[in-house]
Design an enzyme around this catalytic site. Structure first.
Site, PDB file in Angstrom:
ATOM      1  CG  ASP A  39    -100.409  10.940  15.410  1.00 52.84           C
ATOM      2  OD1 ASP A  39    -100.604  12.083  15.898  1.00 52.84           O
ATOM      3  OD2 ASP A  39     -99.766  10.052  15.995  1.00 52.84           O
ATOM      4  CG  ASP A  65     -92.003   6.340  12.182  1.00 52.27           C
ATOM      5  OD1 ASP A  65     -91.703   7.432  12.711  1.00 52.27           O
ATOM      6  OD2 ASP A  65     -91.458   5.264  12.472  1.00 52.27           O
ATOM      7  CE1 TYR A 162     -89.871  18.695  22.199  1.00 51.37           C
ATOM      8  CE2 TYR A 162     -89.294  20.393  23.787  1.00 51.37           C
ATOM      9  CZ  TYR A 162     -90.193  19.856  22.879  1.00 51.37           C
ATOM     10  OH  TYR A 162     -91.390  20.479  22.648  1.00 51.37           O
ATOM     11  CE  LYS A 166     -90.344  20.522  19.166  1.00 52.54           C
ATOM     12  NZ  LYS A 166     -91.469  20.426  18.226  1.00 52.54           N
ATOM     13  CB  THR A 197    -101.508  18.466  25.687  1.00 55.76           C
ATOM     14  OG1 THR A 197    -100.404  18.042  26.492  1.00 55.76           O
ATOM     15  CG2 THR A 197    -101.028  19.493  24.691  1.00 55.76           C
TER      16      THR A 197
HETATM   17  N1  LIG Z   1     -97.575  20.513  25.283  1.00 56.41           N
HETATM   18  C1  LIG Z   1     -96.577  21.348  25.511  1.00 56.41           C
HETATM   19  O1  LIG Z   1     -96.381  21.812  26.652  1.00 56.41           O
HETATM   20  C2  LIG Z   1     -95.683  21.800  24.372  1.00 56.41           C
HETATM   21  C3  LIG Z   1     -94.833  22.888  24.588  1.00 56.41           C
HETATM   22  C4  LIG Z   1     -93.998  23.321  23.558  1.00 56.41           C
HETATM   23  C5  LIG Z   1     -94.014  22.677  22.334  1.00 56.41           C
HETATM   24  N2  LIG Z   1     -94.851  21.600  22.154  1.00 56.41           N
HETATM   25  C6  LIG Z   1     -94.810  20.955  20.827  1.00 56.41           C
HETATM   26  O2  LIG Z   1     -96.119  20.816  20.343  1.00 56.41           O
HETATM   27  C7  LIG Z   1     -96.189  19.685  19.480  1.00 56.41           C
HETATM   28  C8  LIG Z   1     -97.358  18.805  19.877  1.00 56.41           C
HETATM   29  O3  LIG Z   1     -97.143  18.356  21.198  1.00 56.41           O
HETATM   30  P1  LIG Z   1     -98.342  17.898  22.158  1.00 56.41           P
HETATM   31  O4  LIG Z   1     -98.079  18.512  23.459  1.00 56.41           O
HETATM   32  O5  LIG Z   1     -99.652  18.094  21.501  1.00 56.41           O
HETATM   33  O6  LIG Z   1     -97.982  16.348  22.313  1.00 56.41           O
HETATM   34  P2  LIG Z   1     -98.841  15.040  22.004  1.00 56.41           P
HETATM   35  O7  LIG Z   1     -98.019  13.898  22.495  1.00 56.41           O
HETATM   36  O8  LIG Z   1    -100.235  15.193  22.508  1.00 56.41           O
HETATM   37  O9  LIG Z   1     -98.873  15.017  20.397  1.00 56.41           O
HETATM   38  C9  LIG Z   1     -97.781  14.583  19.621  1.00 56.41           C
HETATM   39  C10 LIG Z   1     -98.317  13.723  18.502  1.00 56.41           C
HETATM   40  O10 LIG Z   1     -97.226  13.357  17.641  1.00 56.41           O
HETATM   41  C11 LIG Z   1     -97.366  11.990  17.311  1.00 56.41           C
HETATM   42  N3  LIG Z   1     -96.044  11.407  16.998  1.00 56.41           N
HETATM   43  C12 LIG Z   1     -95.037  11.141  17.845  1.00 56.41           C
HETATM   44  N4  LIG Z   1     -94.021  10.554  17.206  1.00 56.41           N
HETATM   45  C13 LIG Z   1     -94.397  10.460  15.903  1.00 56.41           C
HETATM   46  C14 LIG Z   1     -93.774   9.932  14.735  1.00 56.41           C
HETATM   47  N5  LIG Z   1     -92.546   9.360  14.779  1.00 56.41           N
HETATM   48  N6  LIG Z   1     -94.442   9.982  13.578  1.00 56.41           N
HETATM   49  C15 LIG Z   1     -95.682  10.548  13.515  1.00 56.41           C
HETATM   50  N7  LIG Z   1     -96.332  11.047  14.578  1.00 56.41           N
HETATM   51  C16 LIG Z   1     -95.682  11.013  15.759  1.00 56.41           C
HETATM   52  C17 LIG Z   1     -97.956  11.345  18.564  1.00 56.41           C
HETATM   53  O11 LIG Z   1     -98.597  10.105  18.275  1.00 56.41           O
HETATM   54  C18 LIG Z   1     -98.930  12.414  19.031  1.00 56.41           C
HETATM   55  O12 LIG Z   1    -100.235  12.229  18.504  1.00 56.41           O
HETATM   56  C19 LIG Z   1     -94.825  19.002  19.570  1.00 56.41           C
HETATM   57  O13 LIG Z   1     -94.035  19.422  18.477  1.00 56.41           O
HETATM   58  C20 LIG Z   1     -94.253  19.542  20.862  1.00 56.41           C
HETATM   59  O14 LIG Z   1     -92.845  19.539  20.855  1.00 56.41           O
HETATM   60  C21 LIG Z   1     -95.671  21.155  23.135  1.00 56.41           C
END
Ligand SMILES: NC(=O)c1ccc[n+]([C@@H]2O[C@H](COP(=O)([O-])OP(=O)(O)OC[C@H]3O[C@@H](n4cnc5c(N)ncnc54)[C@H](O)[C@@H]3O)[C@@H](O)[C@H]2O)c1
Length: 271
Positions: A39, A65, A162, A166, A197
Site C-alpha cells: 500500500d 505506489d 473511475y 474499471k 468500508t
Molecule cells: N467501497 C466501495 O464502495 C467500492 C465499490 C466498488 C469497488 N471498490 C473498489 O474496491 C477497491 C478497494 O476500495 P476500498 O473501498 O477498500 O477503498 P480504500 O480507500 O479503503 O482502500 C484503497 C487502498 O488503496 C491504497 N492506494 C491508493 N492509491 C494507491 C497507490 N497509488 N498505490 C498504492 N496503494 C494505493 C489506499 O492507501 C488504500 O489503502 C478499489 O479498487 C475500489 O475501486 C470499492
C-alpha cells in the site's frame, strides 16, 4: 484440507491497508496464506501487519505506489525475497482520493490531469503489477483476482474516469485469462457494489446510502468482509473451473432492470 484452504500460498494484496484490502488480507491469513500488505499508506499497512501477526512471520507490509513502475517492481522483488514465491495477486488498489472524486464527473468538465492520474494508477499500474507478477505466478500456477466495480457495467452521469478505468480492468481480466490460463494462471475479477468500508461509513451521506440500498435486491449494501469472501473463493482451488469471469458482489444492484423498485411500489408488488 478443504478446497477453500490457502495453506502454503503467498498472497500480495495491493491497497491492503484499506477497507476491502484489509478485510481480504485478514481472511487470506485465516485461510492459511502468508500475506504481503502492499500500500502507499505505509503506516496503516504496518499497523495492520502488526495487528494481524505480531511476530511478523506470516504478514509483511510493503510500501509501494501503483502509479510508479519502479516502485511496483521493487515491491514485487521485496515480496519474493521475503516469502520466496507468489501464488495469489489481488489487484485491489485504486486511486480514490478526495481531490480526484471532486472533479471526476462528466466528459464536458473532465480535467485531463485527473483522467491521466486515474488511468496511470488504475489501468497502467494494474497492468504493470500483473506483468511483473505473472512470471512468478506461472511458476506456482497461481491466481489473479482484480477488484473492479459494478459501476463499470452501466452508464452514470459522474465518475467518468473511475468507471471507464474499471471497465478497462474487466477487459484486462478477460485478456489475461485468455493468454495465461493454459499456462496455469487463472484470472478473475470481483465487481463490488457500494460497500460499507470505514471511509464510506464515515463520509457517504445517509440519504444517498438509502437511495442505493433501496435499489439492491437484499435491501442492504455490502460489507468489506463479504467482498473478501468472494476474493478468497476465487483465489482458492474451489474456483479452479472459473477463469476470465467477472463476479458481481453488489447485493443484486446491477442484476435487475433499473426502475424495478419504483414499478413495484406502483403495482403494490413486494420489493
Ligand atoms: N467501497 C466501495 O464502495 C467500492 C465499490 C466498488 C469497488 N471498490 C473498489 O474496491 C477497491 C478497494 O476500495 P476500498 O473501498 O477498500 O477503498 P480504500 O480507500 O479503503 O482502500 C484503497 C487502498 O488503496 C491504497 N492506494 C491508493 N492509491 C494507491 C497507490 N497509488 N498505490 C498504492 N496503494 C494505493 C489506499 O492507501 C488504500 O489503502 C478499489 O479498487 C475500489 O475501486 C470499492
Amino acid at each position: 484440507m478443504s478446497a477453500f484452504d490457502l495453506d502454503g500460498n503467498v498472497a500480495i494484496v495491493t491497497g491492503g491497508a484499506g477497507g476491502i484490502g484489509g478485510a481480504t488480507a485478514r481472511l487470506l491469513l485465516e485461510r492459511g496464506a502468508q500475506i504481503v500488505i502492499a500500500d502507499i499508506a505505509e503506516e496503516k499497512a504496518q499497523a495492520l501487519a502488526r495487528e494481524l501477526d505480531s511476530e511478523g512471520s506470516q504478514v509483511a507490509a510493503l510500501r509501494f505506489d501503483l502509479s510508479d513502475e519502479a516502485s511496483i517492481q521493487s515491491m514485487i522483488a521485496a515480496a519474493v525475497q521475503r516469502f520466496g514465491r507468489i501464488d495469489i495477486l489481488v489487484n485491489n488498489a485504486a486511486l480514490l482520493s478526495g481531490e480526484i472524486q471532486q472533479v471526476d464527473r462528466d466528459v464536458e468538465t473532465m480535467p485531463t490531469w485527473a483522467w491521466d492520474a486515474v488511468y496511470t494508477a488504475n489501468c497502467r499500474g494494474t497492468m504493470i503489477m500483473t506483468r511483473e507478477a505473472i512470471p512468478h505466478l506461472c511458476k506456482t500456477r497461481g491466481v489473479i483476482v482484480n477488484v473492479v466495480s459494478s459501476l463499470a457495467f452501466q452508464g452514470h452521469f459522474m465518475q467518468l474516469a473511475y468507471t471507464t478505468s474499471k471497465a478497462a480492468l474487466i477487459q484486462l481480466t478477460r485478456s489475461v485469462a485468455a493468454s495465461h490460463s493454459r499456462r496455469g494462471v487463472r484470472c478473475n475479477a470481483v465487481a463490488p457494489g457500494m460497500t460499507l468500508t470505514p471511509i464510506v461509513e464515515a463520509h457517504f451521506p445517509l440519504d444517498m446510502r438509502k437511495v442505493l440500498e433501496d435499489e439492491t435486491l437484499r435491501d442492504q449494501l455490502g460489507r468489506p468482509e463479504e467482498i473478501a469472501e468472494v476474493i478468497c473463493f476465487l483465489a482458492s482451488d474451489a474456483a479452479r473451473n472459473i477463469t476470465g469471469e467477472i463476479v458481481a458482489a453488489d447485493s443484486g444492484f446491477t442484476s435487475h432492470f433499473p426502475a424495478m423498485s419504483r414499478l413495484a411500489a406502483v403495482v403494490g408488488a413486494p420489493g
